[in-house]
Design an enzyme around this catalytic site. Structure first.
Site, mmCIF file in Angstrom:
data_model
loop_
_atom_site.group_PDB
_atom_site.id
_atom_site.type_symbol
_atom_site.label_atom_id
_atom_site.label_comp_id
_atom_site.label_asym_id
_atom_site.label_seq_id
_atom_site.Cartn_x
_atom_site.Cartn_y
_atom_site.Cartn_z
ATOM 1 N N HIS A 1 0.834 -1.204 0.000
ATOM 2 C CA HIS A 1 0.000 0.000 0.000
ATOM 3 C C HIS A 1 0.868 1.254 0.000
ATOM 4 O O HIS A 1 2.060 1.188 0.299
ATOM 5 C CB HIS A 1 -0.919 0.034 1.224
ATOM 6 N N LYS B 1 -0.309 4.748 4.633
ATOM 7 C CA LYS B 1 -1.258 3.834 5.301
ATOM 8 C C LYS B 1 -0.807 3.581 6.730
ATOM 9 O O LYS B 1 0.377 3.344 6.987
ATOM 10 C CB LYS B 1 -1.357 2.512 4.527
HETATM 11 P P1 NAD Z 1 -6.837 9.430 4.829
HETATM 12 O O1 NAD Z 1 -5.857 9.584 5.933
HETATM 13 O O2 NAD Z 1 -6.510 10.008 3.495
HETATM 14 O O3 NAD Z 1 -8.253 10.045 5.262
HETATM 15 C C1 NAD Z 1 -8.829 9.784 6.512
HETATM 16 C C2 NAD Z 1 -9.833 10.874 6.810
HETATM 17 O O4 NAD Z 1 -10.447 10.551 8.049
HETATM 18 C C3 NAD Z 1 -9.204 12.255 6.945
HETATM 19 O O5 NAD Z 1 -10.085 13.214 6.365
HETATM 20 C C4 NAD Z 1 -9.116 12.446 8.449
HETATM 21 O O6 NAD Z 1 -9.188 13.816 8.828
HETATM 22 C C5 NAD Z 1 -10.354 11.696 8.900
HETATM 23 N N1 NAD Z 1 -10.222 11.266 10.295
HETATM 24 C C6 NAD Z 1 -9.304 10.409 10.793
HETATM 25 N N2 NAD Z 1 -9.463 10.312 12.132
HETATM 26 C C7 NAD Z 1 -10.507 11.107 12.458
HETATM 27 C C8 NAD Z 1 -11.139 11.446 13.680
HETATM 28 N N3 NAD Z 1 -10.717 10.933 14.850
HETATM 29 N N4 NAD Z 1 -12.205 12.299 13.642
HETATM 30 C C9 NAD Z 1 -12.636 12.802 12.471
HETATM 31 N N5 NAD Z 1 -12.037 12.544 11.277
HETATM 32 C C10 NAD Z 1 -10.991 11.701 11.287
HETATM 33 O O7 NAD Z 1 -7.110 7.851 4.736
HETATM 34 P P2 NAD Z 1 -7.759 7.052 3.506
HETATM 35 O O8 NAD Z 1 -6.691 6.546 2.612
HETATM 36 O O9 NAD Z 1 -8.887 7.836 2.938
HETATM 37 O O10 NAD Z 1 -8.324 5.771 4.280
HETATM 38 C C11 NAD Z 1 -9.301 5.900 5.302
HETATM 39 C C12 NAD Z 1 -9.638 4.527 5.835
HETATM 40 O O11 NAD Z 1 -10.236 3.736 4.791
HETATM 41 C C13 NAD Z 1 -8.413 3.712 6.306
HETATM 42 O O12 NAD Z 1 -8.792 2.960 7.433
HETATM 43 C C14 NAD Z 1 -8.129 2.789 5.123
HETATM 44 O O13 NAD Z 1 -7.461 1.622 5.475
HETATM 45 C C15 NAD Z 1 -9.549 2.513 4.669
HETATM 46 N N6 NAD Z 1 -9.691 2.042 3.299
HETATM 47 C C16 NAD Z 1 -10.584 1.049 3.097
HETATM 48 C C17 NAD Z 1 -10.860 0.602 1.821
HETATM 49 C C18 NAD Z 1 -11.907 -0.450 1.621
HETATM 50 O O14 NAD Z 1 -12.191 -0.840 0.464
HETATM 51 N N7 NAD Z 1 -12.537 -0.934 2.700
HETATM 52 C C19 NAD Z 1 -10.193 1.170 0.730
HETATM 53 C C20 NAD Z 1 -9.274 2.204 0.963
HETATM 54 C C21 NAD Z 1 -9.042 2.651 2.263
#
Ligand code: NAD
Length: 268
Positions: A147, A151
């Site tokens: 990844h 991540k």
């Molecule tokens: P990222 O860091 O780019 O975005 C995360 C967002 O969540 C940010 O806007 C951040 O401000 C917000 N956030 C985090 N903690 C917070 C809190 N305590 N209160 C309020 N807002 C909060 O991350 P990303 O790449 O967008 O990934 C987000 C999640 O999705 C991760 O857990 C990742 O592993 C998961 N993900 C899952 C899939 C899937 O298919 N299930 C695919 C991609 C990513």
């Protein structure tokens, strides 16, 4: 009728993908989007303060909230949705066992759908793994995921799901043969990376997490033995694939009863 969605983590990588994908669909509309760093607009949608989430739920009354944030906020959003009776789709990974308990508790009051991966290719990979493991019983298994460099959780939620699939498939073979190896039916020892004098033991599954660049997500399950090897690999070309799946899940979940749902049900 369009399904209205609230989007959390709107300024994150996946939040942006969700808003972009939603703009291209006519079966969904965005009721509101929140972030803990509000103020900007993403894909033409104004991003509001995450602290106002409960008020926004009450005032906009969306059908579903779509969440890709972090483990702590995921649970907070799920609880608020449960209290408001709003369906909740989440792809947030890195949840602890207690986190999953809290999500399941929310599912007693509202529909909740969790998937560690929203791609159709990963759903197909899971089916292939569940077929290959019993067919190649006794072969060594190594799982590698790759990844992007930002991540946080490792191994990935998808890798953990695949490890559970491997355990389940091994367990079904052993139950058929009724030999319970090491007294632990189907639970493989998970060895995370290797260093030094670290020979492989029978039945262990090696787990490797690589972090580099902007890779959206790659998972390989390698099975080797008997002078042959089989490698099952999935590569996500962009995060759009996860956003599309999550929005399909949101459209599907909107009018369900309270309960715990799985992405495979959406695909079926
Ligand atoms: P990222 O860091 O780019 O975005 C995360 C967002 O969540 C940010 O806007 C951040 O401000 C917000 N956030 C985090 N903690 C917070 C809190 N305590 N209160 C309020 N807002 C909060 O991350 P990303 O790449 O967008 O990934 C987000 C999640 O999705 C991760 O857990 C990742 O592993 C998961 N993900 C899952 C899939 C899937 O298919 N299930 C695919 C991609 C990513």
């Amino acid at each position: 009728m369009t399904v209205s969605i609230g989007v959390t983590g709107a300024t994150g990588r996946m939040g942006g993908e969700i808003l972009a994908a939603a703009a291209d669909r006519d079966d969904l509309s965005v009721a509101f989007a929140v972030s803990r760093s509000p103020g900007e607009s993403v894909e033409g949608v104004a991003v509001e303060d995450a602290a106002d989430f409960a008020d926004l739920l009450a005032s906009h009354d969306p059908d579903v909230v779509v969440d890709f944030t972090g483990p702590a906020s995921c649970i907070e959003y799920a609880s608020a949705c449960a209290a408001a009776g709003v369906a909740f789709v989440t792809g947030t990974t890195g949840l602890s066992e207690g986190g999953f308990d809290a999500l399941r508790e929310a599912a007693s009051e509202a529909p909740v759908l969790y998937a560690s991966n929203f791609s159709r290719g990963i759903a197909a990979l899971r089916r292939a793994v569940r077929e290959a493991v019993p067919a190649l019983d006794g072969y060594d298994i190594e799982l590698t995921e790759t990844h992007h460099n930002a991540k946080r959780d490792a191994p990935s939620g998808t890798a953990l799901t695949l490890l559970d699939d491997i355990d389940e498939a091994r367990s079904s073979v052993r139950q058929t043969r009724s030999d319970d190896i090491d007294g632990v039916r189907g639970e493989s020892e998970r060895v995370h990376g290797r260093e030094g004098d670290a020979p492989r033991s029978e039945g262990e599954v090696g787990v490797h997490a690589r972090r580099a660049g902007d890779i959206a997500g790659e998972h390989e399950v390698l099975l080797a033995g008997n002078h042959e090897s089989l490698s099952l690999t999935h590569r996500a070309g962009s995060r759009g694939v996860f956003a599309a799946g999550a929005l399909d899940a949101a459209a599907w979940l909107a009018d369900r009863d309270a309960g715990w749902y799985d992405f495979t049900e959406v695909l079926e």
